[in-house]
Write a protein that holds these residues in place. Structure first.
Motif, PDB file in Angstrom:
ATOM      1  N   ASP A 163       0.817  -1.222   0.000  1.00 35.10           N
ATOM      2  CA  ASP A 163       0.000   0.000   0.000  1.00 35.10           C
ATOM      3  C   ASP A 163       0.851   1.273   0.000  1.00 35.10           C
ATOM      4  OD1 ASP A 163      -2.134  -1.729   0.125  1.00 35.10           O
ATOM      5  OD2 ASP A 163      -2.657  -1.290   2.204  1.00 35.10           O
ATOM      6  N   ALA A 164       2.089   1.201  -0.461  1.00 32.50           N
ATOM      7  CA  ALA A 164       2.994   2.352  -0.428  1.00 32.50           C
ATOM      8  C   ALA A 164       3.208   2.972  -1.807  1.00 32.50           C
ATOM      9  CB  ALA A 164       4.342   1.934   0.164  1.00 32.50           C
ATOM     10  N   GLY A 165       2.572   2.418  -2.827  1.00 34.49           N
ATOM     11  CA  GLY A 165       2.696   2.963  -4.166  1.00 34.49           C
ATOM     12  C   GLY A 165       1.642   4.020  -4.449  1.00 34.49           C
ATOM     13  N   THR A 166       1.528   4.403  -5.697  1.00 33.06           N
ATOM     14  CA  THR A 166       0.522   5.385  -6.107  1.00 33.06           C
ATOM     15  C   THR A 166      -0.297   4.830  -7.261  1.00 33.06           C
ATOM     16  OG1 THR A 166       0.147   7.659  -6.844  1.00 33.06           O
ATOM     17  CG2 THR A 166       2.116   6.567  -7.703  1.00 33.06           C
ATOM     18  N   ALA A 167      -1.598   5.119  -7.250  1.00 32.61           N
ATOM     19  CA  ALA A 167      -2.478   4.644  -8.316  1.00 32.61           C
ATOM     20  C   ALA A 167      -2.495   5.584  -9.511  1.00 32.61           C
ATOM     21  CB  ALA A 167      -3.898   4.478  -7.781  1.00 32.61           C
ATOM     22  N   TYR A 168      -2.035   6.826  -9.292  1.00 34.85           N
ATOM     23  CA  TYR A 168      -2.102   7.802 -10.385  1.00 34.85           C
ATOM     24  C   TYR A 168      -0.881   8.704 -10.353  1.00 34.85           C
ATOM     25  CZ  TYR A 168      -3.962  11.278 -13.621  1.00 34.85           C
ATOM     26  OH  TYR A 168      -4.141  12.111 -14.694  1.00 34.85           O
ATOM     27  N   PHE A 169      -0.277   8.883 -11.519  1.00 32.80           N
ATOM     28  CA  PHE A 169       0.855   9.798 -11.631  1.00 32.80           C
ATOM     29  C   PHE A 169       0.859  10.397 -13.014  1.00 32.80           C
ATOM     30  CE2 PHE A 169       5.497  10.275 -12.756  1.00 32.80           C
ATOM     31  CZ  PHE A 169       5.671  11.466 -12.064  1.00 32.80           C
ATOM     32  N   GLU A 170       0.924  11.713 -13.049  1.00 33.77           N
ATOM     33  CA  GLU A 170       0.938  12.442 -14.306  1.00 33.77           C
ATOM     34  C   GLU A 170       2.215  13.261 -14.368  1.00 33.77           C
ATOM     35  OE1 GLU A 170      -1.730  16.001 -16.219  1.00 33.77           O
ATOM     36  OE2 GLU A 170      -2.798  14.305 -15.314  1.00 33.77           O
ATOM     37  N   SER A 182      -9.725  -1.964  -8.998  1.00 34.62           N
ATOM     38  CA  SER A 182      -9.909  -3.413  -9.154  1.00 34.62           C
ATOM     39  C   SER A 182      -8.592  -4.157  -9.367  1.00 34.62           C
ATOM     40  CB  SER A 182     -10.839  -3.694 -10.343  1.00 34.62           C
ATOM     41  OG  SER A 182     -10.309  -3.130 -11.541  1.00 34.62           O
ATOM     42  N   ASP A 183      -7.524  -3.427  -9.690  1.00 30.49           N
ATOM     43  CA  ASP A 183      -6.238  -4.063  -9.972  1.00 30.49           C
ATOM     44  C   ASP A 183      -5.301  -4.113  -8.771  1.00 30.49           C
ATOM     45  OD1 ASP A 183      -7.119  -4.424 -12.518  1.00 30.49           O
ATOM     46  OD2 ASP A 183      -5.668  -3.103 -13.487  1.00 30.49           O
ATOM     47  N   TYR A 184      -5.726  -3.624  -7.622  1.00 26.67           N
ATOM     48  CA  TYR A 184      -4.900  -3.730  -6.423  1.00 26.67           C
ATOM     49  C   TYR A 184      -5.770  -3.913  -5.191  1.00 26.67           C
ATOM     50  CZ  TYR A 184      -5.932   1.312  -5.795  1.00 26.67           C
ATOM     51  OH  TYR A 184      -6.551   2.521  -5.644  1.00 26.67           O
ATOM     52  N   THR A 185      -5.162  -4.442  -4.133  1.00 27.21           N
ATOM     53  CA  THR A 185      -5.858  -4.615  -2.862  1.00 27.21           C
ATOM     54  C   THR A 185      -5.345  -3.578  -1.875  1.00 27.21           C
ATOM     55  OG1 THR A 185      -4.222  -6.240  -2.114  1.00 27.21           O
ATOM     56  CG2 THR A 185      -6.162  -7.092  -3.239  1.00 27.21           C
ATOM     57  N   GLY A 186      -6.155  -3.253  -0.871  1.00 29.03           N
ATOM     58  CA  GLY A 186      -5.744  -2.276   0.122  1.00 29.03           C
ATOM     59  C   GLY A 186      -6.009  -0.858  -0.338  1.00 29.03           C
ATOM     60  N   ALA A 193       6.886  -5.693  -8.394  1.00 30.03           N
ATOM     61  CA  ALA A 193       6.182  -6.365  -9.483  1.00 30.03           C
ATOM     62  C   ALA A 193       4.985  -7.179  -9.023  1.00 30.03           C
ATOM     63  CB  ALA A 193       7.169  -7.276 -10.230  1.00 30.03           C
ATOM     64  N   TYR A 194       4.912  -7.491  -7.719  1.00 30.50           N
ATOM     65  CA  TYR A 194       3.858  -8.378  -7.220  1.00 30.50           C
ATOM     66  C   TYR A 194       2.978  -7.662  -6.199  1.00 30.50           C
ATOM     67  CZ  TYR A 194       6.855 -11.949  -9.285  1.00 30.50           C
ATOM     68  OH  TYR A 194       7.619 -12.688 -10.156  1.00 30.50           O
ATOM     69  N   GLU A 195       1.691  -7.653  -6.455  1.00 32.67           N
ATOM     70  CA  GLU A 195       0.727  -7.113  -5.500  1.00 32.67           C
ATOM     71  C   GLU A 195       0.463  -8.151  -4.427  1.00 32.67           C
ATOM     72  OE1 GLU A 195      -2.136  -4.251  -4.072  1.00 32.67           O
ATOM     73  OE2 GLU A 195      -0.547  -4.074  -5.580  1.00 32.67           O
TER      74      GLU A 195
END
Length: 199
Positions: A163-170, A182-186, A193-195
């Motif tokens: 849960d330390a990454g980001t779902a959106y980056f521009e 839907s592509d990640y948990t938490g 590379a692995y969720e």
């Protein structure tokens, strides 16, 4: 730049067990690539080139690479002891963007960047970089792989990368990361590379 036409795309790939004088896992020249959910592990670079020739990846030329949810670990330099994993020996305008990734256990340094070239850069965000790297959301903590001795680079349940990454980056108007819930948990995507899917 980042918008310069279509790029080779590596998705859900493991690059392992390779040996080269430059770029143990990958050597690139003049063309950018996108890496998504890629593991680069157990590769070696050697010869007389010294530390800065990319045990995992060596980038040479004018290009822009994007690394998203990439795990780089356990790569080594054969002739000089452990060296850097990712080396950017750039011409003007070269760039690398790294997000939601782990670069760990590579040796004396994780990333080498020839900074004197104008308009060249490495940007790293929401990634776990051993020895640290400046950028939003970056950490310098043992990722706690499940069983790295046997090539298992999934995350243990107490990993700081969960849960330390980001779902959106521009970046400069271009969407680099846009991960649906839907592509990640938490609460957020994991680094690497692995969720983590739970027990």
């Amino acid at each position: 730049g980042l918008e310069d036409g279509p790029k080779p795309f590596f998705n859900n790939v493991i690059i392992s067990g390779n040996i080269s004088t430059l770029g143990g896992g990958i050597y690139t020249e003049d063309n950018g690539s996108i890496f998504n959910k890629v593991v680069i592990a157990n590769n070696a670079a050697g010869g007389s080139h010294g530390y800065y020739y990319g045990s995992a990846m060596y980038c040479d030329g004018v290009y822009s690479h994007i690394l998203k949810n990439v795990t780089i670990t356990n790569n080594y330099v054969t002739s000089e002891g452990n060296g850097v994993a990712l080396a950017l020996d750039s011409f003007e305008g070269a760039s690398i963007l790294i997000t939601n990734s782990i670069i760990w256990n590579e040796g004396i340094s994780e990333i080498y960047f020839e900074e004197e070239e104008e308009e060249s850069f490495i940007d790293v965000i929401h990634s776990d970089i051993q020895y640290g790297w400046e950028g939003d959301g970056n950490i310098n903590l043992d990722p706690l792989f499940s069983n790295p001795e046997n090539g298992d680079y999934t995350l243990q349940e107490n990993s700081p990368c969960i849960d330390a990454g980001t779902a959106y980056f521009e970046y400069e108007g271009e969407i680099i990361v846009n991960i649906p819930e839907s592509d990640y948990t938490g609460s957020a995507p994991d680094m690497g590379a692995y969720e983590f899917e739970g027990s």
